[in-house]
Write a protein that holds these residues in place. Structure first.
Motif, PDB file in Angstrom:
ATOM      1  N   PHE A   1       0.734  -1.166   0.039  1.00 52.19           N
ATOM      2  CA  PHE A   1      -0.255   0.106   0.379  1.00 52.19           C
ATOM      3  C   PHE A   1       0.944   1.359   0.067  1.00 52.19           C
ATOM      4  N   GLU A   2       0.349   2.288  -0.527  1.00 47.86           N
ATOM      5  CA  GLU A   2       0.683   3.548  -0.729  1.00 47.86           C
ATOM      6  C   GLU A   2       1.813   3.945   0.667  1.00 47.86           C
ATOM      7  N   CYS A   3       2.813   4.479   0.900  1.00 49.46           N
ATOM      8  CA  CYS A   3       3.581   4.586   2.264  1.00 49.46           C
ATOM      9  C   CYS A   3       3.693   5.933   2.598  1.00 49.46           C
ATOM     10  N   ALA A   4       3.301   6.712   3.076  1.00 49.74           N
ATOM     11  CA  ALA A   4       3.874   8.114   3.362  1.00 49.74           C
ATOM     12  C   ALA A   4       4.550   8.659   3.782  1.00 49.74           C
ATOM     13  N   PRO A   5       5.350   9.054   3.680  1.00 49.34           N
ATOM     14  CA  PRO A   5       7.091   9.817   3.566  1.00 49.34           C
ATOM     15  C   PRO A   5       7.631   9.830   5.108  1.00 49.34           C
ATOM     16  N   ILE A   6       8.832   9.413   5.915  1.00 48.52           N
ATOM     17  CA  ILE A   6       8.969   9.778   7.033  1.00 48.52           C
ATOM     18  C   ILE A   6       8.526  11.699   7.045  1.00 48.52           C
ATOM     19  N   GLU A   7       8.218  12.186   8.014  1.00 50.35           N
ATOM     20  CA  GLU A   7       7.934  13.440   8.326  1.00 50.35           C
ATOM     21  C   GLU A   7       8.932  14.109   8.615  1.00 50.35           C
ATOM     22  N   GLN A   8       9.875  15.504   8.471  1.00 52.46           N
ATOM     23  CA  GLN A   8      10.935  15.610   9.596  1.00 52.46           C
ATOM     24  C   GLN A   8      10.001  16.599  10.797  1.00 52.46           C
ATOM     25  N   SER A   9      10.239  16.099  11.784  1.00 52.37           N
ATOM     26  CA  SER A   9       9.866  17.295  12.475  1.00 52.37           C
ATOM     27  C   SER A   9      10.462  16.580  13.774  1.00 52.37           C
ATOM     28  N   SER A  10       9.992  17.746  14.942  1.00 47.96           N
ATOM     29  CA  SER A  10      11.271  17.933  15.853  1.00 47.96           C
ATOM     30  C   SER A  10      11.739  16.834  16.612  1.00 47.96           C
ATOM     31  N   VAL A  11      10.360  15.558  16.534  1.00 52.17           N
ATOM     32  CA  VAL A  11      10.939  14.409  17.336  1.00 52.17           C
ATOM     33  C   VAL A  11      11.658  12.636  16.250  1.00 52.17           C
ATOM     34  N   LEU A  12      12.485  13.148  16.901  1.00 48.49           N
ATOM     35  CA  LEU A  12      13.899  12.032  15.900  1.00 48.49           C
ATOM     36  C   LEU A  12      13.272  10.670  16.330  1.00 48.49           C
ATOM     37  N   ARG A  13      13.262   9.672  15.429  1.00 50.18           N
ATOM     38  CA  ARG A  13      12.623   8.026  15.174  1.00 50.18           C
ATOM     39  C   ARG A  13      13.458   7.288  14.448  1.00 50.18           C
ATOM     40  N   LEU A  14      14.430   6.649  15.572  1.00 54.62           N
ATOM     41  CA  LEU A  14      15.278   6.014  14.359  1.00 54.62           C
ATOM     42  C   LEU A  14      15.445   4.488  14.936  1.00 54.62           C
ATOM     43  N   ALA A  15      15.887   3.019  14.432  1.00 52.98           N
ATOM     44  CA  ALA A  15      15.347   2.230  14.494  1.00 52.98           C
ATOM     45  C   ALA A  15      16.465   1.355  14.537  1.00 52.98           C
ATOM     46  N   GLU A  16      16.463   0.629  14.973  1.00 49.03           N
ATOM     47  CA  GLU A  16      18.210  -0.374  15.391  1.00 49.03           C
ATOM     48  C   GLU A  16      17.516  -2.106  15.671  1.00 49.03           C
ATOM     49  N   MET A  17      18.247  -2.837  15.724  1.00 49.37           N
ATOM     50  CA  MET A  17      18.048  -4.334  16.211  1.00 49.37           C
ATOM     51  C   MET A  17      18.919  -5.220  16.585  1.00 49.37           C
ATOM     52  N   VAL A  18      18.113  -6.776  17.465  1.00 54.67           N
ATOM     53  CA  VAL A  18      18.880  -6.839  18.788  1.00 54.67           C
ATOM     54  C   VAL A  18      19.548  -7.902  18.156  1.00 54.67           C
ATOM     55  N   PHE A  19      20.819  -7.824  18.089  1.00 55.70           N
ATOM     56  CA  PHE A  19      21.584  -9.230  17.687  1.00 55.70           C
ATOM     57  C   PHE A  19      22.068  -9.632  18.994  1.00 55.70           C
TER      58      PHE A  19
END
Length: 259
Positions: free
Chosen positions: A129-147
């Motif tokens: 499905f159509e994905c909205a772009p990641i919004e630029q805002s004052s809240v930073l969201r970033l991903a990681e993974m547990v190895f």
């Protein structure tokens, strides 16, 4: 403890180019860049399909510009094709100078991942499905993974690695907010309310809460997400204070920014 189910196909990882990640030219080693891109592709695929994915192939990847030591690298993945048991994720890697904010596209590539068949794998995969772009805002969201190398003897994320992730997220948020050279001055009490298990995706949410004459205070939440079920759990909260410093390493006044 809050638990919700979400399905968000876009994933963004933001890291810092440290000396151990560079080649003899002082730029990001290509293998590290590809590892970041493959990780983001895997997370984006898993969030969409909720299945155990493996990377099948990647198309030709050309590096248009280098990421220098000390740069931020922003890696973003979006689904571009979904089949019965495989999908494609386009991944873009952008380097960002932390103080000037100058950004440059380093590379872009497409990764094909295949869902491994098993008792928990549901095929065909959900339609794209159509994905909205990641919004630029004052809240930073970033991903990681547990190895596995990041877990303790109970199979959950080691507290020191959780603190490292949270401190890095806070530093990136503070640097983007001030565009100053910053050092960590303190961390407040950190409460761990739920374990983060091996194989979980970790999402860090950082927000600047206060800017003083020479200091910045950032609050960070860390959430774990089971990649097969989509269940998200709030795992920890912390606050960090950073101070702007000059060439001599002493505190300085934070410059006013004109957006």
């Amino acid at each position: 403890m809050s638990k919700t189910k979400e399905a968000r196909p876009a994933v963004q990882l933001i890291d810092i180019v440290f000396p151990g990640d560079t080649n003899h030219h002082g730029t990001l080693f290509g293998g590290v860049a590809l590892a970041h891109m493959d990780k983001v592709a895997f997370l984006a695929a898993s969030r969409h399909g909720r299945a155990p994915f493996v990377t099948a192939s990647s198309q030709k990847i050309d590096f248009a510009a280098p990421a220098q030591e000390g740069d931020l690298v922003e890696v973003t993945g979006h689904l571009v094709r979904v089949g019965t048991s495989s999908l494609d994720v386009e991944v873009e890697l952008i380097a960002e100078a932390p103080v000037s904010g100058e950004r440059r596209l380093c590379t872009r590539g497409r990764f094909t991942l295949v869902a491994r068949k098993g008792p928990t794998t549901k095929l065909p995969l959900p339609a794209m499905f159509e994905c909205a772009p990641i919004e630029q805002s004052s809240v930073l969201r970033l991903a990681e993974m547990v190895f596995p190398g990041q877990t303790n003897h109970y199979g959950t994320l080691y507290g020191g690695d959780a603190l490292r992730m949270m401190g890095k997220a806070a530093f990136i948020a503070a640097t983007r907010h001030t565009r100053e050279v910053l050092v960590m001055a303190s961390s407040d009490r950190i409460d761990f309310v739920a374990p983060i298990r091996e194989g979980d995706m970790v999402e860090l949410v950082a927000e600047v809460k206060m800017t003083g004459r020479s200091s910045v205070r950032v609050a960070v939440e860390i959430w774990s997400e089971d990649l097969l079920s989509g269940v998200r759990v709030h795992a920890a909260t912390a606050a960090f204070t950073f101070v702007a410093v000059n060439e001599m390493g002493t505190s300085k006044t934070i410059r006013a920014r004109h957006e």
